[in-house]
Design a protein around this motif. Sequence first.
Motif, PDB file in Angstrom:
ATOM      1  N   LEU A   7       0.834  -1.212   0.000  1.00 41.22           N
ATOM      2  CA  LEU A   7       0.000   0.000   0.000  1.00 41.22           C
ATOM      3  C   LEU A   7       0.861   1.251   0.000  1.00 41.22           C
ATOM      4  O   LEU A   7       0.529   2.247  -0.652  1.00 41.22           O
ATOM      5  CB  LEU A   7      -0.938  -0.016   1.203  1.00 41.22           C
ATOM      6  CG  LEU A   7      -2.028  -1.095   1.181  1.00 41.22           C
ATOM      7  CD1 LEU A   7      -2.851  -1.053   2.448  1.00 41.22           C
ATOM      8  CD2 LEU A   7      -2.922  -0.933  -0.050  1.00 41.22           C
ATOM      9  N   MET A   8       1.979   1.254   0.738  1.00 44.20           N
ATOM     10  CA  MET A   8       2.884   2.405   0.740  1.00 44.20           C
ATOM     11  C   MET A   8       3.484   2.608  -0.656  1.00 44.20           C
ATOM     12  O   MET A   8       3.611   3.738  -1.143  1.00 44.20           O
ATOM     13  CB  MET A   8       3.994   2.196   1.767  1.00 44.20           C
ATOM     14  CG  MET A   8       3.523   2.219   3.207  1.00 44.20           C
ATOM     15  SD  MET A   8       4.839   1.762   4.388  1.00 44.20           S
ATOM     16  CE  MET A   8       6.010   3.105   4.131  1.00 44.20           C
ATOM     17  N   TYR A   9       3.851   1.506  -1.319  1.00 40.15           N
ATOM     18  CA  TYR A   9       4.424   1.594  -2.662  1.00 40.15           C
ATOM     19  C   TYR A   9       3.395   2.139  -3.648  1.00 40.15           C
ATOM     20  O   TYR A   9       3.690   3.032  -4.455  1.00 40.15           O
ATOM     21  CB  TYR A   9       4.915   0.213  -3.098  1.00 40.15           C
ATOM     22  CG  TYR A   9       5.632   0.201  -4.421  1.00 40.15           C
ATOM     23  CD1 TYR A   9       4.929   0.127  -5.629  1.00 40.15           C
ATOM     24  CD2 TYR A   9       7.021   0.269  -4.466  1.00 40.15           C
ATOM     25  CE1 TYR A   9       5.593   0.121  -6.834  1.00 40.15           C
ATOM     26  CE2 TYR A   9       7.687   0.263  -5.683  1.00 40.15           C
ATOM     27  CZ  TYR A   9       6.979   0.194  -6.858  1.00 40.15           C
ATOM     28  OH  TYR A   9       7.639   0.190  -8.055  1.00 40.15           O
ATOM     29  N   LEU A  10       2.151   1.610  -3.576  1.00 40.45           N
ATOM     30  CA  LEU A  10       1.112   2.009  -4.533  1.00 40.45           C
ATOM     31  C   LEU A  10       0.633   3.423  -4.267  1.00 40.45           C
ATOM     32  O   LEU A  10       0.181   4.119  -5.188  1.00 40.45           O
ATOM     33  CB  LEU A  10      -0.059   1.025  -4.454  1.00 40.45           C
ATOM     34  CG  LEU A  10       0.258  -0.400  -4.946  1.00 40.45           C
ATOM     35  CD1 LEU A  10      -0.912  -1.322  -4.653  1.00 40.45           C
ATOM     36  CD2 LEU A  10       0.577  -0.402  -6.429  1.00 40.45           C
ATOM     37  N   ASP A  11       0.700   3.866  -3.012  1.00 36.15           N
ATOM     38  CA  ASP A  11       0.263   5.235  -2.697  1.00 36.15           C
ATOM     39  C   ASP A  11       1.124   6.251  -3.448  1.00 36.15           C
ATOM     40  O   ASP A  11       0.633   7.290  -3.905  1.00 36.15           O
ATOM     41  CB  ASP A  11       0.346   5.456  -1.182  1.00 36.15           C
ATOM     42  CG  ASP A  11      -0.202   6.810  -0.796  1.00 36.15           C
ATOM     43  OD1 ASP A  11       0.585   7.664  -0.345  1.00 36.15           O
ATOM     44  OD2 ASP A  11      -1.433   7.025  -0.934  1.00 36.15           O
ATOM     45  N   ALA A  12       2.426   5.949  -3.597  1.00 33.21           N
ATOM     46  CA  ALA A  12       3.301   6.838  -4.356  1.00 33.21           C
ATOM     47  C   ALA A  12       2.956   6.836  -5.842  1.00 33.21           C
ATOM     48  O   ALA A  12       3.318   7.762  -6.566  1.00 33.21           O
ATOM     49  CB  ALA A  12       4.757   6.432  -4.155  1.00 33.21           C
ATOM     50  N   GLU A  13       2.271   5.777  -6.305  1.00 34.38           N
ATOM     51  CA  GLU A  13       1.823   5.700  -7.706  1.00 34.38           C
ATOM     52  C   GLU A  13       0.425   6.270  -7.887  1.00 34.38           C
ATOM     53  O   GLU A  13      -0.135   6.206  -8.986  1.00 34.38           O
ATOM     54  CB  GLU A  13       1.837   4.240  -8.158  1.00 34.38           C
ATOM     55  CG  GLU A  13       3.190   3.544  -8.087  1.00 34.38           C
ATOM     56  CD  GLU A  13       4.164   4.061  -9.117  1.00 34.38           C
ATOM     57  OE1 GLU A  13       5.375   3.931  -8.903  1.00 34.38           O
ATOM     58  OE2 GLU A  13       3.698   4.601 -10.144  1.00 34.38           O
ATOM     59  N   GLY A  14      -0.173   6.805  -6.821  1.00 35.79           N
ATOM     60  CA  GLY A  14      -1.523   7.362  -6.898  1.00 35.79           C
ATOM     61  C   GLY A  14      -2.609   6.314  -6.879  1.00 35.79           C
ATOM     62  O   GLY A  14      -3.745   6.589  -7.278  1.00 35.79           O
ATOM     63  N   ILE A  15      -2.319   5.099  -6.418  1.00 37.69           N
ATOM     64  CA  ILE A  15      -3.305   4.011  -6.362  1.00 37.69           C
ATOM     65  C   ILE A  15      -3.672   3.792  -4.912  1.00 37.69           C
ATOM     66  O   ILE A  15      -2.813   3.498  -4.075  1.00 37.69           O
ATOM     67  CB  ILE A  15      -2.742   2.719  -6.978  1.00 37.69           C
ATOM     68  CG1 ILE A  15      -2.369   2.953  -8.443  1.00 37.69           C
ATOM     69  CG2 ILE A  15      -3.756   1.588  -6.867  1.00 37.69           C
ATOM     70  CD1 ILE A  15      -1.672   1.764  -9.078  1.00 37.69           C
ATOM     71  N   THR A  16      -4.960   3.918  -4.589  1.00 35.56           N
ATOM     72  CA  THR A  16      -5.433   3.763  -3.209  1.00 35.56           C
ATOM     73  C   THR A  16      -6.518   2.694  -3.153  1.00 35.56           C
ATOM     74  O   THR A  16      -7.133   2.349  -4.162  1.00 35.56           O
ATOM     75  CB  THR A  16      -5.967   5.092  -2.651  1.00 35.56           C
ATOM     76  OG1 THR A  16      -7.026   5.557  -3.503  1.00 35.56           O
ATOM     77  CG2 THR A  16      -4.867   6.137  -2.582  1.00 35.56           C
ATOM     78  N   LEU A  17      -6.780   2.228  -1.949  1.00 37.01           N
ATOM     79  CA  LEU A  17      -7.739   1.155  -1.707  1.00 37.01           C
ATOM     80  C   LEU A  17      -9.154   1.712  -1.635  1.00 37.01           C
ATOM     81  O   LEU A  17      -9.402   2.725  -0.958  1.00 37.01           O
ATOM     82  CB  LEU A  17      -7.378   0.432  -0.406  1.00 37.01           C
ATOM     83  CG  LEU A  17      -8.061  -0.900  -0.132  1.00 37.01           C
ATOM     84  CD1 LEU A  17      -7.646  -1.927  -1.177  1.00 37.01           C
ATOM     85  CD2 LEU A  17      -7.672  -1.395   1.261  1.00 37.01           C
ATOM     86  N   GLN A  18     -10.101   1.049  -2.338  1.00 35.04           N
ATOM     87  CA  GLN A  18     -11.502   1.479  -2.361  1.00 35.04           C
ATOM     88  C   GLN A  18     -12.392   0.291  -2.000  1.00 35.04           C
ATOM     89  O   GLN A  18     -12.155  -0.823  -2.424  1.00 35.04           O
ATOM     90  CB  GLN A  18     -11.893   2.002  -3.756  1.00 35.04           C
ATOM     91  CG  GLN A  18     -11.017   3.130  -4.281  1.00 35.04           C
ATOM     92  CD  GLN A  18     -11.209   4.417  -3.507  1.00 35.04           C
ATOM     93  OE1 GLN A  18     -12.292   4.673  -2.967  1.00 35.04           O
ATOM     94  NE2 GLN A  18     -10.156   5.228  -3.439  1.00 35.04           N
ATOM     95  N   MET A  19     -13.466   0.544  -1.209  1.00 33.43           N
ATOM     96  CA  MET A  19     -14.456  -0.480  -0.864  1.00 33.43           C
ATOM     97  C   MET A  19     -15.527  -0.494  -1.950  1.00 33.43           C
ATOM     98  O   MET A  19     -16.232   0.501  -2.157  1.00 33.43           O
ATOM     99  CB  MET A  19     -15.057  -0.195   0.503  1.00 33.43           C
ATOM    100  CG  MET A  19     -16.132  -1.187   0.925  1.00 33.43           C
ATOM    101  SD  MET A  19     -15.436  -2.812   1.349  1.00 33.43           S
ATOM    102  CE  MET A  19     -14.721  -2.424   2.950  1.00 33.43           C
ATOM    103  N   THR A  20     -15.682  -1.608  -2.664  1.00 36.01           N
ATOM    104  CA  THR A  20     -16.682  -1.710  -3.733  1.00 36.01           C
ATOM    105  C   THR A  20     -17.970  -2.378  -3.270  1.00 36.01           C
ATOM    106  O   THR A  20     -19.020  -2.153  -3.844  1.00 36.01           O
ATOM    107  CB  THR A  20     -16.100  -2.492  -4.918  1.00 36.01           C
ATOM    108  OG1 THR A  20     -15.711  -3.798  -4.476  1.00 36.01           O
ATOM    109  CG2 THR A  20     -14.888  -1.777  -5.501  1.00 36.01           C
ATOM    110  N   ASP A  21     -17.894  -3.256  -2.286  1.00 38.81           N
ATOM    111  CA  ASP A  21     -19.081  -3.934  -1.747  1.00 38.81           C
ATOM    112  C   ASP A  21     -18.850  -4.138  -0.251  1.00 38.81           C
ATOM    113  O   ASP A  21     -18.188  -5.092   0.160  1.00 38.81           O
ATOM    114  CB  ASP A  21     -19.319  -5.263  -2.459  1.00 38.81           C
ATOM    115  CG  ASP A  21     -20.680  -5.867  -2.107  1.00 38.81           C
ATOM    116  OD1 ASP A  21     -21.194  -6.659  -2.919  1.00 38.81           O
ATOM    117  OD2 ASP A  21     -21.216  -5.559  -1.013  1.00 38.81           O
ATOM    118  N   GLU A  22     -19.387  -3.243   0.556  1.00 38.69           N
ATOM    119  CA  GLU A  22     -19.128  -3.300   1.991  1.00 38.69           C
ATOM    120  C   GLU A  22     -19.726  -4.545   2.624  1.00 38.69           C
ATOM    121  O   GLU A  22     -19.143  -5.125   3.544  1.00 38.69           O
ATOM    122  CB  GLU A  22     -19.688  -2.043   2.663  1.00 38.69           C
ATOM    123  CG  GLU A  22     -19.322  -1.939   4.138  1.00 38.69           C
ATOM    124  CD  GLU A  22     -19.716  -0.603   4.724  1.00 38.69           C
ATOM    125  OE1 GLU A  22     -20.215   0.241   3.965  1.00 38.69           O
ATOM    126  OE2 GLU A  22     -19.517  -0.411   5.936  1.00 38.69           O
TER     127      GLU A  22
END
Length: 878
Positions: free
Chosen positions: A184-199
């Motif tokens: 997640l730290m690596y992807l955050d620098a790429e502008g990719i974040t975690l999203q909830m699609t079906d809670e």
Amino acid sequence: MWQKLKQNISKWQGVLITAPTVAGLVIATAWTGSFQLLEWATLDQFFQQRPQEPVDPRILVITIDESDITQIGTWPIPDQVLAQLLRKINAQQPRAIGLDLYRDLPVEPGHQELVEVFQSTPNLIGVEKVVGETVAPSPTLKQLDQVAMADLVLDADGKVRRGLLSVQLDDESIHLGLGVKLALMYLDAEGITLQMTDEAKSHLQLGKAEFVPLAGNEGGYVNADVGGYQILLNYRGPRENFQTVSIADILENRIPPDLMRDRIILIGATGQSANDLFFTPYSQNTIGSRQQTPGVIIHANIASQIISGAMAGRPLIKAIDGRPLIPFIDRINQPSWLTIWVDPVEWLWIVVWSFIGAGGSWKLQQANQFADRIFPRWMVVGFGTFFMSSILVVGSYGAFLVNWWLPVVSPLVALIGSSMAIALYQTWELQRYNADLEILLETTTAHSDAIEEELHQQAEEAARESERRLAQFLEAVPVGVAVLDATGKTYYLNQRAQQLMGKGVVPDTFAEQFAEVYQFYIAGTEQLYPADLLPVVQALMGESATADDIEIHQGDQIIPIEAWGIPIFDEGGKVTFAIAAFQDITERKKAEIERKDFTAQLLQLNQAYERFVPENFLKLLDKKSIVDVKLGEAVQKEMSILFSDIRSFTTLSERMSLEDNFKFINAYLSRMEPAIVEHDGFIDKYIGDAIMALFNGSADDAVRAGIDMLNRLTDYNKTRQRPDRPPIQIGIGINTGSLMLGTVGGHNRMDGTVISDAVNLAARLEQLTKEYGVSLLISHHTFLQLNHPVEYAFRIIGQVQVKGKSEMVSVFEIFEADPPELRSVKLMTKPDFEKALFLYSKRLFKESAQIFQECLQINPVDQVAQIYLDACQKQGED
């Protein structure tokens, strides 16, 4: 139309009944989890056989192996060394650093320096253990919220196939796994974040990848424990799929200056003694040995799977319920998700293969060329079943290569089971048809009375002729023959039988009286042979029998015989005659006695040879006997060498006569030898009062033998408490390494020996026991080969240089056999002693001397501590 349909149903009724029945049984068995381990093993094979993936360039693993631990000199790594490592890593500007080492307690020296590094490194993530037996994180990193969990999920067979992404504890706090947090730290620098699609279903979207948590019954799993947020691992591969460098290379600046820039850096132990190794699908190799994967490599796989899925759409392992839960990224090309089948579709899959097995077996057996021949039918069914099974296995592997995981074991069992069931059914049908045909033939024959009478008369005439010829034959055979009728009455004795038994047919003699009338005795006794055990009596009961423990007594002459009994049946299955045969086995008995005597002599000779040439020595040379050994034969082996010697033996021996010297040495050696043999070692040679022993198994065998020798010496010394019989002390040195074992000498006199630097080092260690005043020393080569070093009371006491070599060898004291009081104080002072030894190696003599003095206050007889204290004081003076 209906008539034709009924005919087809009747024709295929065996298949229509067998296939669903077998499929139902297989489904019920699969639901209990009986195929779970086999399905996992099949999945492991698919992982191992699929094409190798390239090395992930975004991840670098820093390893700490046994050579690194030896070079550093202690474990865990001191905080000072770890702080130096982190500063060098951070200087190259990595994107994230994962420290897969527990740091809940300080490891001096350098703790405050490490705390400062933690506080100044915001991209550093430490670890904790939150499941089961917990391990707290570093207090500093916890305060900075720079902590992830190191927990891994093990299947019932001990392998890691699932990734634990996160866990929510009772206090509602959520803890992410180490690989997840780094990704997640690596992807955050790429502008990719975690999203909830079906809670409601906990579906998460991360770039191009969507994560679905396990429910517990996916693929080969049945009611699995899926606590937390778990996914199936789609491994990139074993350790070879990640770039690695050693901690020593970094500390000594042997890496490029930009090697770590913008990469994820994982730091973890890979050595055996660190106990951070796990089994994975790649653990079972082609030759059957099991190799473990370091935990840091598994965390690297988890991070690689998340990053590759989010950025490049690399397949994740997902589950379906008859249709894909996740839409394809590319609907034109192959499916982009590695898909698993759940129950409804899996049941249909099993039923289909059950019908394929039953139908294929049925069609093969209906072929005309095999219609009434059982053996070829079974061969064809076997080959057909193998061919269909191969299609299933190869097809499932092909599906796996395009990211589908299909069940293999349960449909394979259904296919084979239904195929065999149909084959058995067809065989039973054929046998029933043949039985009906035989009944028909018997009925037809019953109407041919006239022909039967004529044939009967001809048969009687032929029988009488056969009887005459039989009598001629029986008289000509070289063995005695007796014939008894169904009542047990003696009917006939040939000439040889009359010679052996000393008389002919005695009227009104029945089988029960045979032993008494003809003087049959149990061999070597004066007891009549039991009538019910005579072969001829057993033949009258319908059983063939033999016996070679019978003797016939004729006056002073005793004749050993071997007898056979054979029943003769009539057409109704009743015994009509019993034939007994007798053979004189006097010469054979003599030969058996001579053979037993010769064998006993050989056994005694071999036992005598073993006293001079150990059987283990011959086995290592791959020889069955000492006569096979030739001069100059040698073999290279990895073995442990043990040297022991009696302290001050020269002084002791001068007080004794030559005869007493030999008695004393033999009394001592006879007590030491069992300790070596009982731990799978053998004595290579006695050198006066010294012993040199070899161990071909584990290093633990040699260490346990040394401890046992010291314990036996303690017991022996209890008998030596007089002035003229003082207690004795011995020193033991053990080393492990490669050596050459073979024969040396000349053609008329040769001896077995071993040649190696490893032998010289073992002898050197034994000599060091005198200098250090200890009983048992081992090298670090032996220490690293121990399965569980913590089972022994040990401490490192320094390093020595092998004569003629530049390398330094670490030396460990094993004080397991020390007296309880001395063992207790050595264990008590061990942490301070090893800390002082570390300071001594860093040339901090003043600090080291102070700690050695503290150790001597607790254990004044610690000669090793006194030696180092004297050395520190001398260095201080210089």
